[in-house]
Design a protein around this motif. Structure first.
Motif, PDB file in Angstrom:
ATOM      1  N   LEU A 174       0.706  -1.266  -0.146  1.00  0.00           N
ATOM      2  CA  LEU A 174       0.037  -0.022  -0.078  1.00  0.00           C
ATOM      3  C   LEU A 174       0.848   1.293  -0.101  1.00  0.00           C
ATOM      4  O   LEU A 174       1.771   1.444   0.941  1.00  0.00           O
ATOM      5  CB  LEU A 174      -0.926   0.159   1.247  1.00  0.00           C
ATOM      6  N   SER A 175       0.723   2.101  -1.044  1.00  0.00           N
ATOM      7  CA  SER A 175       1.373   3.362  -1.124  1.00  0.00           C
ATOM      8  C   SER A 175       0.804   4.181   0.209  1.00  0.00           C
ATOM      9  O   SER A 175      -0.146   3.982   0.689  1.00  0.00           O
ATOM     10  CB  SER A 175       1.090   4.073  -2.319  1.00  0.00           C
ATOM     11  N   GLY A 176       1.381   5.457   0.600  1.00  0.00           N
ATOM     12  CA  GLY A 176       0.913   6.122   1.444  1.00  0.00           C
ATOM     13  C   GLY A 176      -0.519   6.696   1.118  1.00  0.00           C
ATOM     14  O   GLY A 176      -1.454   6.509   2.121  1.00  0.00           O
ATOM     15  N   LEU A 177      -0.769   7.070  -0.229  1.00  0.00           N
ATOM     16  CA  LEU A 177      -2.208   7.457  -0.376  1.00  0.00           C
ATOM     17  C   LEU A 177      -3.125   6.510  -0.349  1.00  0.00           C
ATOM     18  O   LEU A 177      -4.173   6.676   0.261  1.00  0.00           O
ATOM     19  CB  LEU A 177      -2.434   7.963  -1.939  1.00  0.00           C
ATOM     20  N   GLU A 178      -2.622   5.277  -0.985  1.00  0.00           N
ATOM     21  CA  GLU A 178      -3.627   4.159  -0.593  1.00  0.00           C
ATOM     22  C   GLU A 178      -4.008   3.662   0.787  1.00  0.00           C
ATOM     23  O   GLU A 178      -5.111   3.154   1.044  1.00  0.00           O
ATOM     24  CB  GLU A 178      -3.049   2.868  -1.376  1.00  0.00           C
ATOM     25  N   ALA A 179      -2.896   3.821   1.617  1.00  0.00           N
ATOM     26  CA  ALA A 179      -3.078   3.426   3.055  1.00  0.00           C
ATOM     27  C   ALA A 179      -4.143   4.475   3.533  1.00  0.00           C
ATOM     28  O   ALA A 179      -5.034   4.269   4.491  1.00  0.00           O
ATOM     29  CB  ALA A 179      -1.899   3.631   3.858  1.00  0.00           C
ATOM     30  N   LEU A 180      -3.907   5.802   3.200  1.00  0.00           N
ATOM     31  CA  LEU A 180      -5.023   6.822   3.682  1.00  0.00           C
ATOM     32  C   LEU A 180      -6.425   6.466   3.139  1.00  0.00           C
ATOM     33  O   LEU A 180      -7.101   6.505   3.998  1.00  0.00           O
ATOM     34  CB  LEU A 180      -4.442   8.231   2.968  1.00  0.00           C
ATOM     35  N   VAL A 181      -6.549   6.295   2.105  1.00  0.00           N
ATOM     36  CA  VAL A 181      -7.739   5.925   1.412  1.00  0.00           C
ATOM     37  C   VAL A 181      -8.486   4.884   2.322  1.00  0.00           C
ATOM     38  O   VAL A 181      -9.643   4.761   2.481  1.00  0.00           O
ATOM     39  CB  VAL A 181      -7.836   5.676  -0.040  1.00  0.00           C
ATOM     40  N   CYS A 182      -7.786   3.611   2.411  1.00  0.00           N
ATOM     41  CA  CYS A 182      -8.189   2.537   3.308  1.00  0.00           C
ATOM     42  C   CYS A 182      -8.407   2.824   4.559  1.00  0.00           C
ATOM     43  O   CYS A 182      -9.604   2.399   5.066  1.00  0.00           O
ATOM     44  CB  CYS A 182      -7.131   1.399   3.079  1.00  0.00           C
ATOM     45  N   HIS A 183      -7.596   3.645   5.052  1.00  0.00           N
ATOM     46  CA  HIS A 183      -7.976   4.127   6.548  1.00  0.00           C
ATOM     47  C   HIS A 183      -9.336   5.030   6.729  1.00  0.00           C
ATOM     48  O   HIS A 183     -10.104   4.520   7.388  1.00  0.00           O
ATOM     49  CB  HIS A 183      -6.996   5.023   7.067  1.00  0.00           C
TER      50      HIS A 183
END
Length: 285
Positions: A174-183
């Protein structure tokens, strides 16, 4: 102490650290030290313990911020104020913010002094292998006042846990942006629009990351977590807790529980004092 309990304890005390990012005293103190108003105080204040690092280092260690947003503040901040001056300005801001929200009597109380001692013991037990932000913060000289010792100790613990979390996000692909979206899709943490704007991502970038996660089966067509996505997040959180359990286990059951109790009283007082603005967090804090 069950390792999962250490994660719950760590998260329950995070407000004592993260209130710094919303307190007006932070920007007031750091701009008085020379920084420009706005996001520069966040990026330079939090990264100052690492020294005059470049935008790439800040982006890598903070992880979920847009590189473009970071580059607007770093490295320009170091031409305006030295990292060591900003470390001290940040302590001054924390002192002012805690005194405003908790009051001088609480700040000088035996309970705060006891909590400070426990937090320092835990922080000094942190292994900093592969944990750049925790290592940098632990290298900062400890302040003398107990309420600042408490804040600094919890800040080390927060960055220690965060460094481990980044490692697990990388392992999960997970990229930083993808991690943020998931969270945000989990319904906890920041509300999506605040997360997107505060981390500097465009609507197009956010939508593209969401589409990629839908394609991977992490999110459903409505942007919610699928069963696989929920399992992925649970695994990341469990592994983050496992990697970050050491300093809490070092305190032992009694010490960790006591820090949780003492810190919990302070967290509730800070929240009641309005340390977090409305419309930022989706879940209860």
């Amino acid at each position: 102490m069950d390792i999962r309990d250490t994660g719950r304890l760590a998260r329950s005390l995070e407000a004592l650290h993260s209130m710094t990012y919303f307190a007006p005293e932070t920007e007031e103190s750091l701009t008085a030290a020379g920084l420009q108003p706005g996001r520069m105080s966040y990026f330079a204040g939090r990264s100052a313990p690492m020294g005059a690092v470049g935008a790439g280092v800040v982006t890598a260690t903070f992880y979920n911020f847009s590189p473009t947003l970071v580059a607007r503040s770093i490295p320009a901040a170091w031409e305006l104020a030295s990292p060591s001056a900003l470390v001290q300005a940040r302590f001054a801001a924390v002192d002012a913010a805690l005194r405003r929200m908790l009051g001088d009597t609480v700040v000088a109380s035996p309970e705060v002094a006891e909590a400070a001692g426990l937090a320092r013991r835990a922080a000094e037990a942190c292994s900093v292998d592969g944990r750049p932000l925790a290592a940098a913060h632990l290298d900062v000289a400890w302040p003398a006042e107990p309420h600042l010792v408490l804040w600094h100790g919890l800040s080390v613990l927060r960055e220690h846990r965060g460094d481990g979390h980044v490692a697990m996000l990388l392992d999960a692909g997970l990229s930083g942006l993808e991690a943020l979206v998931c969270h945000t899709a989990s319904g906890r943490g920041f509300v999506p629009e605040f997360a997107r704007r505060s981390r500097g991502w465009s609507t197009e970038q956010w939508d593209a990351a969401t589409a990629g996660l839908v394609e991977r089966g992490v999110l459903d067509a409505d942007g919610g977590l699928t069963d696989d996505g929920t399992a992925l997040r649970r695994g990341i959180e469990d592994d983050t807790t496992r990697l970050g359990a050491g300093p809490w286990l070092h305190l032992g059951d009694e010490g960790a529980a006591r820090l949780g109790d003492l810190g919990g009283v302070l967290v509730r007082a800070l929240v009641a004092a309005g340390c977090f603005p409305d419309g930022v967090f989706a879940g209860a804090r």
